[in-house]
Design a protein around this motif. Structure first.
Motif, PDB file in Angstrom:
ATOM      1  N   SER A 215       0.864  -1.184   0.000  1.00  0.00           N
ATOM      2  CA  SER A 215       0.000   0.000   0.000  1.00  0.00           C
ATOM      3  C   SER A 215       0.895   1.226   0.000  1.00  0.00           C
ATOM      4  O   SER A 215       1.653   1.450   0.947  1.00  0.00           O
ATOM      5  CB  SER A 215      -0.901   0.007   1.237  1.00  0.00           C
ATOM      6  OG  SER A 215      -1.772  -1.098   1.249  1.00  0.00           O
ATOM      7  N   PHE A 282      -6.700   6.260  -4.536  1.00  0.00           N
ATOM      8  CA  PHE A 282      -5.739   5.188  -4.260  1.00  0.00           C
ATOM      9  C   PHE A 282      -5.342   4.415  -5.505  1.00  0.00           C
ATOM     10  O   PHE A 282      -5.877   4.622  -6.591  1.00  0.00           O
ATOM     11  CB  PHE A 282      -6.299   4.258  -3.180  1.00  0.00           C
ATOM     12  CG  PHE A 282      -6.617   4.972  -1.898  1.00  0.00           C
ATOM     13  CD1 PHE A 282      -5.640   5.688  -1.235  1.00  0.00           C
ATOM     14  CD2 PHE A 282      -7.909   4.964  -1.385  1.00  0.00           C
ATOM     15  CE1 PHE A 282      -5.932   6.373  -0.063  1.00  0.00           C
ATOM     16  CE2 PHE A 282      -8.214   5.641  -0.212  1.00  0.00           C
ATOM     17  CZ  PHE A 282      -7.219   6.351   0.450  1.00  0.00           C
ATOM     18  N   GLU A 285      -8.373  -1.094  -6.339  1.00  0.00           N
ATOM     19  CA  GLU A 285      -9.770  -1.200  -5.929  1.00  0.00           C
ATOM     20  C   GLU A 285     -10.091  -2.666  -5.650  1.00  0.00           C
ATOM     21  O   GLU A 285      -9.332  -3.559  -6.036  1.00  0.00           O
ATOM     22  CB  GLU A 285     -10.705  -0.645  -7.009  1.00  0.00           C
ATOM     23  CG  GLU A 285     -10.489   0.822  -7.342  1.00  0.00           C
ATOM     24  CD  GLU A 285     -11.431   1.323  -8.426  1.00  0.00           C
ATOM     25  OE1 GLU A 285     -12.597   0.881  -8.452  1.00  0.00           O
ATOM     26  OE2 GLU A 285     -11.002   2.153  -9.254  1.00  0.00           O
ATOM     27  N   THR A 301      -8.713   0.615  -0.052  1.00  0.00           N
ATOM     28  CA  THR A 301      -8.640  -0.002  -1.382  1.00  0.00           C
ATOM     29  C   THR A 301      -9.490  -1.258  -1.512  1.00  0.00           C
ATOM     30  O   THR A 301      -9.817  -1.667  -2.620  1.00  0.00           O
ATOM     31  CB  THR A 301      -7.198  -0.365  -1.831  1.00  0.00           C
ATOM     32  OG1 THR A 301      -6.702  -1.470  -1.059  1.00  0.00           O
ATOM     33  CG2 THR A 301      -6.269   0.827  -1.722  1.00  0.00           C
ATOM     34  N   GLN A 326     -13.612   5.628   0.869  1.00  0.00           N
ATOM     35  CA  GLN A 326     -12.261   5.752   0.323  1.00  0.00           C
ATOM     36  C   GLN A 326     -11.862   7.229   0.250  1.00  0.00           C
ATOM     37  O   GLN A 326     -10.692   7.569   0.392  1.00  0.00           O
ATOM     38  CB  GLN A 326     -12.167   5.091  -1.056  1.00  0.00           C
ATOM     39  CG  GLN A 326     -12.560   3.619  -1.081  1.00  0.00           C
ATOM     40  CD  GLN A 326     -11.762   2.763  -0.120  1.00  0.00           C
ATOM     41  OE1 GLN A 326     -10.532   2.779  -0.132  1.00  0.00           O
ATOM     42  NE2 GLN A 326     -12.454   2.002   0.728  1.00  0.00           N
TER      43      GLN A 326
END
Length: 504
Positions: A215, A282, A285, A301, A326
């Motif tokens: 991440s 981000f 998904e 995410t 998100q």
């Protein structure tokens, strides 16, 4: 959105060290605070450190519930530190600070790992902290509570407001976000799922597979998920090229198709939400559906959904709710847990936006129906979305009245200013934490209107507002009851699941 848990609030004894560092004339290192002083969870987080990155490398065997490995934290001291805490419910076996053995105390009942480095840390100094551990997460409690979930579905480290401390040591509060590399080794035949991008899968020993995830955007600890079990993992890409990874528990039964018909539409939902809130923030998904929880949580995410939310069929309003987080909750996180409206009010309003987009009730119709559904003497109006109190943090009023407050703002400032506020909020606070006064200040700046009274009425004043979310008065005694929007029942079912989730 989820099962509610409480951080332990046992205080750590604060004996003050009086070590004077060579080369500093007056520095007196002191212990970092055992919590950040959150009004609802005083022991959550830690004082004196700022974590930039977590490298978590663990192995987990569901049959024995043994989790073992290391977490490496890259952090910076924000004060001169003689010692510091990490939030951790498991038993550490070894701690290194800048490659030197450190003294440590496992105060597991309070959820604290107290670390005394071989040399004090100076304010601004970077440190590498390595914690080794091996323990059974389901056996450890903090403040008498345990959020680890274990069963036929495998194991889950998924909960709010705290879940991280049952599988990695951390500064467990949304104000300290970091990037992550997470490597989970699990027995062959099981999947190991968390946030971000699946970098690779490797086999280093017979019978085990290691799943490596990354991440790259700032991420709060409670949004970092641990999921191990039998899941069907589906990998693809979104229309704009992002990794799209979904996973479905092997035991979903009749709910499987409905779950897929909902979660697989995530890129479509996110594309719509991006048209309202600004670009998706981000790098990936996805979504995970599990029988291990009844609620759902906006893990960054890759939200985690309780399977029962699809028992009656497809549920894209829930997909809209969790993915709206998100933006509201993940990209811009809470400065204090009392600011929960910044998460749930806007995620609930996203359900209204999606319903209007699907032709199942406009935002105005849904907000008005919500307002008319609760009589003036209903206890619903006694809960304050802007500061509901810890026991009521996930009350239905936080969702329903919270969404009405958003509609009232929209009606007051007009559509152009309203959507500009939402999009500028994402830019101004991207990757950071914020509080309600920050949002009010931005809304007033963008709209050019005084809004203190509006927010005071809808978020901080008990009782049913005399004027509804669309600017109409409450008196409807002689008016025909409004028609129920098509999406209403599903939205309410979502909110019941979120507000009534089992406590641990």
């Amino acid at each position: 959105m989820r099962s509610r848990t409480r951080a332990g609030i046992g205080a750590v004894a604060a004996g003050v060290a009086t070590v004077l560092l060579a080369g500093t004339a007056s520095a007196v290192p002191a212990p970092g605070a055992p919590g950040v002083g959150d009004p609802y969870y005083p022991n959550a987080g830690n004082g004196g450190t700022d974590v930039q990155h977590y490298d978590i490398r663990v192995s987990y065997q569901p049959e024995t519930d043994v989790l073992s490995g290391t977490t490496t934290l890259l952090l910076t001291a924000t004060q001169d530190l003689s010692r510091f805490d990490l939030d951790f419910a498991l038993k550490a076996s070894k701690v290194l600070v800048n490659n030197r053995p450190a003294q440590f105390t496992n105060q597991n009942g309070d959820g604290e790992l107290v670390i005394t480095p071989a040399q004090p840390l100076l304010k601004g100094q970077s440190a590498t902290v390595v914690v080794s551990y091996s323990d059974s997460p389901s056996t450890e409690k903090v403040g008498g509570l345990n959020t680890w979930k274990k069963g036929a579905f495998g194991a889950l480290g998924v909960d709010e407001p705290q879940s991280a401390q049952w599988w990695f040591p951390s500064n467990d509060h949304p104000t300290d976000k970091a990037t992550y590399d997470v490597s989970i080794e699990a027995p062959d035949g099981l999947s190991a799922i968390t946030n971000g991008t699946l970098v690779k899968k490797t086999k280093k020993r017979a019978g085990w597979t290691r799943w490596n995830w990354r991440s790259t955007k700032p991420q709060a600890t409670y949004l970092t998920s641990f999921i191990v079990g039998k899941y069907d993992v589906v990998q693809s890409t979104t229309p704009d090229g992002k990794p799209f990874i979904t996973a479905y528990g092997a035991d979903l039964g009749d709910s499987l198709d409905a779950a897929k018909a909902s979660v697989e539409r995530t890129p479509e939902v996110d594309e719509f939400l991006a048209s309202q809130f600004g670009p998706y923030p981000f790098e990936a998904e996805g979504g995970v559906v599990t029988s291990g929880i009844t609620f759902s949580l906006e893990n960054q995410t890759r939200p985690t959904y309780g399977a029962r939310n699809f028992a009656a069929g497809a549920n894209t309003t829930l997909i809209a709710h969790e993915n709206a987080h998100q933006w509201f909750g993940d990209n811009v996180s809470l400065g204090k847990w009392s600011d929960i409206w910044l998460n749930e009010g806007f995620a609930s309003y996203a359900e209204y936006l999606w319903s209007e987009h699907q032709g199942e009730g406009t935002t105005a119709e849904l907000a008005q129906y919500a307002y008319d559904s609760y009589a003036a003497d209903d206890p619903f109006w006694q809960v304050l979305p802007g500061d509901p109190g810890e026991p009521k943090q996930f009350d239905r009023a936080v969702y329903d009245r919270g969404a009405m407050a958003v509609q009232a703002l929209r009606k007051t400032v007009g559509d152009d200013a309203f959507f500009s506020i939402l999009q500028q909020w994402q830019v101004a606070k991207a990757g950071k934490a914020a509080v309600i006064p920050d949002f009010v200040a931005l809304a007033e700046k963008v709209s050019g209107k005084p809004l203190q009274e509006l927010f005071q009425t809808w978020l901080f004043t008990k009782g049913k507002p005399a004027v509804g979310p669309n600017g109409t008065v409450a008196a409807r005694a002689f008016a025909a009851a409004p028609a129920k929007p098509k999406a209403w029942d599903q939205i309410q079912a979502n909110h019941r699941a979120l507000a009534e989730a089992d406590r641990h």
